[in-house]
Write a protein that holds these residues in place. Structure first.
Motif, PDB file in Angstrom:
ATOM      1  N   ARG A 270     -10.551   5.553  -6.576  1.00  6.81           N
ATOM      2  CA  ARG A 270     -11.158   6.750  -5.985  1.00  6.81           C
ATOM      3  C   ARG A 270     -12.459   6.341  -5.307  1.00  6.81           C
ATOM      4  O   ARG A 270     -13.302   5.665  -5.907  1.00  6.81           O
ATOM      5  CB  ARG A 270     -11.436   7.807  -7.051  1.00  6.81           C
TER       6      ARG A 270
ATOM      7  N   ASN B 164       4.532  10.949  -5.582  1.00 12.04           N
ATOM      8  CA  ASN B 164       4.510   9.689  -4.824  1.00 12.04           C
ATOM      9  C   ASN B 164       5.748   8.875  -5.181  1.00 12.04           C
ATOM     10  O   ASN B 164       5.693   7.991  -6.043  1.00 12.04           O
ATOM     11  CB  ASN B 164       3.239   8.909  -5.157  1.00 12.04           C
TER      12      ASN B 164
ATOM     13  N   PHE C  15      -0.863   8.421  -0.189  1.00 10.72           N
ATOM     14  CA  PHE C  15      -0.911   8.599  -1.632  1.00 10.72           C
ATOM     15  C   PHE C  15      -1.537   9.941  -1.979  1.00 10.72           C
ATOM     16  O   PHE C  15      -2.581  10.324  -1.456  1.00 10.72           O
ATOM     17  CB  PHE C  15      -1.723   7.467  -2.265  1.00 10.72           C
TER      18      PHE C  15
ATOM     19  N   ARG D  90       0.849  -1.191   0.000  1.00 15.67           N
ATOM     20  CA  ARG D  90       0.000   0.000   0.000  1.00 15.67           C
ATOM     21  C   ARG D  90       0.883   1.239   0.000  1.00 15.67           C
ATOM     22  O   ARG D  90       1.839   1.324   0.774  1.00 15.67           O
ATOM     23  CB  ARG D  90      -0.926   0.015   1.216  1.00 15.67           C
TER      24      ARG D  90
ATOM     25  N   SER E 163      -1.258  -6.250   2.273  1.00 16.92           N
ATOM     26  CA  SER E 163      -0.280  -5.180   2.090  1.00 16.92           C
ATOM     27  C   SER E 163       0.509  -4.914   3.354  1.00 16.92           C
ATOM     28  O   SER E 163       0.059  -5.141   4.482  1.00 16.92           O
ATOM     29  CB  SER E 163      -0.972  -3.896   1.627  1.00 16.92           C
TER      30      SER E 163
ATOM     31  N   GLU F 206      -6.791   5.883  -2.977  1.00 16.09           N
ATOM     32  CA  GLU F 206      -5.845   4.948  -2.387  1.00 16.09           C
ATOM     33  C   GLU F 206      -5.132   4.224  -3.515  1.00 16.09           C
ATOM     34  O   GLU F 206      -5.666   4.066  -4.617  1.00 16.09           O
ATOM     35  CB  GLU F 206      -6.529   3.958  -1.445  1.00 16.09           C
ATOM     36  N   CYS F 207      -3.906   3.780  -3.233  1.00 12.73           N
ATOM     37  CA  CYS F 207      -3.075   3.160  -4.259  1.00 12.73           C
ATOM     38  C   CYS F 207      -2.335   1.971  -3.661  1.00 12.73           C
ATOM     39  O   CYS F 207      -1.822   2.044  -2.547  1.00 12.73           O
ATOM     40  CB  CYS F 207      -2.084   4.178  -4.825  1.00 12.73           C
ATOM     41  N   PHE F 208      -2.288   0.903  -4.437  1.00  5.63           N
ATOM     42  CA  PHE F 208      -1.532  -0.292  -4.081  1.00  5.63           C
ATOM     43  C   PHE F 208      -0.602  -0.645  -5.227  1.00  5.63           C
ATOM     44  O   PHE F 208      -0.972  -0.512  -6.402  1.00  5.63           O
ATOM     45  CB  PHE F 208      -2.458  -1.481  -3.821  1.00  5.63           C
TER      46      PHE F 208
ATOM     47  N   ARG G  36      -5.791  -4.969   1.263  1.00  4.90           N
ATOM     48  CA  ARG G  36      -5.384  -4.321   2.510  1.00  4.90           C
ATOM     49  C   ARG G  36      -4.814  -5.337   3.499  1.00  4.90           C
ATOM     50  O   ARG G  36      -3.844  -5.052   4.204  1.00  4.90           O
ATOM     51  CB  ARG G  36      -6.575  -3.582   3.122  1.00  4.90           C
TER      52      ARG G  36
END
Length: 240
Positions: A184, A167, A112, A108, A234, A190-192, A231
């Motif tokens: 979004r 980032n 971000f 994760r 991560s 959020e970004c993984f 999640r």
């Protein structure tokens, strides 16, 4: 780099991103070859659990559920592999320029940073997309899932460069075998960093469960479960 490219639907004319082979083999049947990646609609197929008789595409040994994938960079496909063959290509430089093991880790990206305007510049009309680099392609590819499979965004080349600059953890995304998966939700992002085959799993999930114009409650419930699993898998390290 500046400028944008003409929108392309799920065929990705001239571009062949890696994708896992979704076929299975009946007991006693011939060993399947990997699926070539044109057309891109192949990635929209929902991958089934391995059935009895499915075999490693390198050594022909039986493989079970949860087996690994190795990227065949020359032929632009993913190979289902046994544990032994997978481990052969996990080291730096193993396999030369031909094969590379797809990692299993999910990371994760902490804190971000992306604005709604920045998202609009990425030319993604939905709230979900993944971005990756491929050997031999001189730009980042952005894709988003839908009822027909995956569609390439008309990504402005400098737009993603700005996201990476904001980032720094995205600089660690491995070419060919990892992607940045961005979502979004309620105005927040959020970004993984995920294995590339996870992106195609998500594409298949959306295609399989989509109903009506907006997708229906079932597909969004499945997407939520998918991100809950990310999640759980991560681990947030320094910078991401």
């Amino acid at each position: 780099m500046t400028g944008s490219r003409t929108p392309r639907a799920s065929a990705f004319a001239g571009l062949r991103p890696l994708v896992a082979d979704t076929r299975t083999q009946a007991p006693g049947g011939p060993r399947p070859d990997g699926i070539p990646l044109d057309p891109l609609q192949q990635i929209g197929r929902r991958r089934e659990q391995p059935r009895p008789g499915e075999r490693c595409e390198m050594c022909d040994e039986p493989v079970g559920a949860g087996h690994g994938h190795v990227a065949d960079l020359e032929n632009h496909r993913l190979l289902c592999t046994c544990r032994g063959c997978y481990l052969l290509f996990t080291g730096q430089g193993a396999g030369g320029l031909r094969y590379r093991a797809v990692p299993t880790q999910v990371r994760r990206v902490a804190a971000f940073t992306l604005t709604p305007g920045g998202w609009d510049r990425l030319q993604v009309p939905v709230d979900l997309a993944f971005f990756f680099r491929q050997s031999g392609v001189g730009h980042v590819v952005g894709c988003y899932p839908g009822p027909g499979g995956a569609t390439e965004s008309t990504l402005e080349l400098d737009a993603w460069a700005e996201v990476e600059a904001a980032n720094p953890a995205l600089a660690e995304v491995a070419v060919d075998v990892e992607a940045a998966l961005v979502r979004r939700r309620e105005g927040a992002f959020e970004c993984f960093v995920v294995p590339i085959d996870a992106c195609y799993e998500l594409v298949g999930l959306v295609r399989s469960h989509w109903t009506g114009f907006a997708g229906g409650a079932e597909v969004w419930a499945q997407i939520e479960v998918f991100f809950d699993r990310l999640r759980e898998r991560s681990a947030v390290g320094p910078g991401g």
